[in-house]
Each structure stands twice: as C-alpha cells, then as structure tokens.
Design a protein around this motif. Structure first.
Motif, PDB file in Angstrom:
ATOM      1  N   ASP A 218      14.429  -2.250  -8.565  1.00 54.66           N
ATOM      2  CA  ASP A 218      15.419  -3.190  -8.025  1.00 54.66           C
ATOM      3  C   ASP A 218      15.389  -3.196  -6.497  1.00 54.66           C
ATOM      4  O   ASP A 218      15.441  -4.249  -5.868  1.00 54.66           O
ATOM      5  N   ILE A 219      15.301  -2.007  -5.902  1.00 58.73           N
ATOM      6  CA  ILE A 219      15.238  -1.920  -4.435  1.00 58.73           C
ATOM      7  C   ILE A 219      13.963  -2.577  -3.918  1.00 58.73           C
ATOM      8  O   ILE A 219      13.975  -3.279  -2.903  1.00 58.73           O
ATOM      9  N   LEU A 220      12.834  -2.380  -4.616  1.00 59.44           N
ATOM     10  CA  LEU A 220      11.590  -3.043  -4.214  1.00 59.44           C
ATOM     11  C   LEU A 220      11.731  -4.554  -4.260  1.00 59.44           C
ATOM     12  O   LEU A 220      11.272  -5.262  -3.359  1.00 59.44           O
ATOM     13  N   THR A 221      12.363  -5.049  -5.316  1.00 57.62           N
ATOM     14  CA  THR A 221      12.557  -6.492  -5.452  1.00 57.62           C
ATOM     15  C   THR A 221      13.393  -7.028  -4.306  1.00 57.62           C
ATOM     16  O   THR A 221      13.035  -8.034  -3.683  1.00 57.62           O
TER      17      THR A 221
ATOM     18  N   ALA B 103       0.821  -1.211   0.000  1.00 57.12           N
ATOM     19  CA  ALA B 103       0.000   0.000   0.000  1.00 57.12           C
ATOM     20  C   ALA B 103       0.853   1.259   0.000  1.00 57.12           C
ATOM     21  O   ALA B 103       0.418   2.308  -0.462  1.00 57.12           O
ATOM     22  N   ILE B 104       2.085   1.171   0.472  1.00 57.06           N
ATOM     23  CA  ILE B 104       2.938   2.348   0.589  1.00 57.06           C
ATOM     24  C   ILE B 104       3.837   2.547  -0.632  1.00 57.06           C
ATOM     25  O   ILE B 104       4.458   3.593  -0.790  1.00 57.06           O
ATOM     26  N   VAL B 105       3.899   1.566  -1.532  1.00 58.81           N
ATOM     27  CA  VAL B 105       4.798   1.638  -2.698  1.00 58.81           C
ATOM     28  C   VAL B 105       4.577   2.896  -3.538  1.00 58.81           C
ATOM     29  O   VAL B 105       5.549   3.577  -3.889  1.00 58.81           O
ATOM     30  N   PRO B 106       3.332   3.274  -3.875  1.00 55.89           N
ATOM     31  CA  PRO B 106       3.169   4.489  -4.683  1.00 55.89           C
ATOM     32  C   PRO B 106       3.718   5.757  -4.005  1.00 55.89           C
ATOM     33  O   PRO B 106       4.288   6.610  -4.679  1.00 55.89           O
ATOM     34  N   LEU B 107       3.574   5.862  -2.689  1.00 56.02           N
ATOM     35  CA  LEU B 107       4.092   7.036  -1.980  1.00 56.02           C
ATOM     36  C   LEU B 107       5.624   7.039  -1.984  1.00 56.02           C
ATOM     37  O   LEU B 107       6.245   8.082  -2.217  1.00 56.02           O
TER      38      LEU B 107
ATOM     39  N   ARG C 261      -0.750  -2.706  -9.312  1.00 49.47           N
ATOM     40  CA  ARG C 261      -0.804  -2.191 -10.683  1.00 49.47           C
ATOM     41  C   ARG C 261       0.514  -1.519 -11.050  1.00 49.47           C
ATOM     42  O   ARG C 261       1.072  -1.751 -12.115  1.00 49.47           O
ATOM     43  N   THR C 262       1.053  -0.718 -10.144  1.00 50.68           N
ATOM     44  CA  THR C 262       2.317  -0.023 -10.398  1.00 50.68           C
ATOM     45  C   THR C 262       3.457  -1.011 -10.595  1.00 50.68           C
ATOM     46  O   THR C 262       4.243  -0.889 -11.538  1.00 50.68           O
ATOM     47  N   ILE C 263       3.547  -2.003  -9.727  1.00 48.25           N
ATOM     48  CA  ILE C 263       4.625  -2.987  -9.823  1.00 48.25           C
ATOM     49  C   ILE C 263       4.510  -3.779 -11.120  1.00 48.25           C
ATOM     50  O   ILE C 263       5.507  -4.015 -11.813  1.00 48.25           O
ATOM     51  N   ILE C 264       3.311  -4.186 -11.491  1.00 46.38           N
ATOM     52  CA  ILE C 264       3.110  -4.951 -12.737  1.00 46.38           C
ATOM     53  C   ILE C 264       3.469  -4.088 -13.946  1.00 46.38           C
ATOM     54  O   ILE C 264       4.159  -4.553 -14.864  1.00 46.38           O
ATOM     55  N   LEU C 265       3.018  -2.835 -13.967  1.00 48.38           N
ATOM     56  CA  LEU C 265       3.339  -1.958 -15.092  1.00 48.38           C
ATOM     57  C   LEU C 265       4.847  -1.742 -15.229  1.00 48.38           C
ATOM     58  O   LEU C 265       5.389  -1.790 -16.337  1.00 48.38           O
TER      59      LEU C 265
END
Length: 186
Positions: free
Chosen positions: A47-50, A24-28, A128-132
């Motif tokens: 890469d950092i998210l992964t 939920a915090i990824v877009p911010l 959605r953001t991660i998939i895109l």
C-alpha cells in the motif's frame, strides 16, 4: 526516541544503496522494513509503495516519508526522509566534482556503462516483486497457483491493453484502476 534512531540508520542504509533509484531500491526497502524489522506487513508495504508511486517525487524518498510518518509521526517522516537523501546528496556532489575533473577518461565511461546494466537488473527484480505481490499476495516466486488473484491480473491486463493500444495517459490508467479497485475490493 529509539524508533527515530532506528529509522535514521535503516533509511541511511537504504539511501546509501539506492544508486539505481526508483524501483531498483524496492527489494532493499522490503527486506529492511518488512522482513528484518517487521515494522510493516507485506500488504502495508505494498500500500505504501502504491501511494509512493502516485505522489510526486522519487519512490525511495516518498516511501521513507510514509514509513517514517507511520512509525514516528511527523518527526519520523523528517528523520527517515533526511536519512534517505543525505548520502545521495553527498555522493552526487562528490561524483560531479570527480567526473568534471576526469570527463575525458575512457575507463570512467566504461564504469558508468556497467553501472547502467546493474540498474536495469535491479529494476527487473523490483518489477518481479511488485507483480508477485499484486497477483499472489507474496513476494516468493514459488507460490501456489490457487493464490493468484485473477481480478488483479484482469485489471493489469486491461490496463496494459489500454496503455499500449490507445496510448491512454498513465495517470488516467492509475485513476481508473484505483476506482475499479475501490468498487471491487471494498
């Protein structure tokens, strides 16, 4: 020293709004780190998210640690991680005391149900953001079909099939996908 102060303020803000936690915090985080501050490219952020997803612990804290170490070394990691968690700790203690005192009030229960629904929406937006980003290299929903990475879509489809059909462990899927990516993308 300025970067440490900036890291503290940005991750204090991120930590203050990471009520939904996790995805939920990824877009911010993306908005602050990539779009507003231009500290990382979209690819570096992905890469950092992964890496943050593969390491133990909450996503926001792991991401703050990795961004902090990337920008300010060990001290940057400590500052960013502390700033990310301190608001949550204070809010959690305060809410615990409040809910313990008012545990039988129906309005409180209704408020919590509304917050749960909001968290689901934020998680969907982050997914959605991660998939895109994974499939097109950009987070904008209006992308050119020519930018779709068919190899990434194929790896995703095979991973989902193995996960759903054969109930293969998520950790094994991550390791297998990482190995495939190592050989196909290097």
């Amino acid at each position: 020293m300025n970067i440490l102060f900036d890291l503290f303020i940005i991750f204090l803000k991120i930590g203050s709004f990471s009520i939904g936690g996790g995805y939920a915090i990824v877009p911010l985080i993306q908005k602050e780190i990539v779009d507003t501050q231009n500290w990382l490219t979209l690819q570096e952020f992905t890469d950092i998210l992964t890496i943050s997803q593969m390491t133990p612990g909450p996503l926001a804290i792991n991401a703050s640690t990795f961004v902090g170490i990337r920008l300010g070394g060990t001290l940057g990691a400590i500052v960013a991680s502390f700033a990310c968690v301190i608001t949550g700790v204070i809010v959690s203690i305060t809410l615990f005391r409040f809910f313990k005192k008012n545990s039988d009030v129906s309005e409180i229960s209704n408020i919590l149900k509304g917050l749960r629904s909001t968290s689901v929406g934020l998680i969907i937006a982050a997914s959605r953001t991660i998939i895109l980003i994974s499939f097109t290299g950009q987070s904008n929903i209006f992308f050119n079909l020519k930018t779709i990475n068919l190899l990434a879509v194929g790896i995703f489809a095979v991973s989902m099939f193995l996960l759903r059909k054969f109930k293969i462990s998520t950790l094994n899927i991550i390791l297998l996908s990482g190995l495939i990516g190592l050989f196909l993308y290097t």
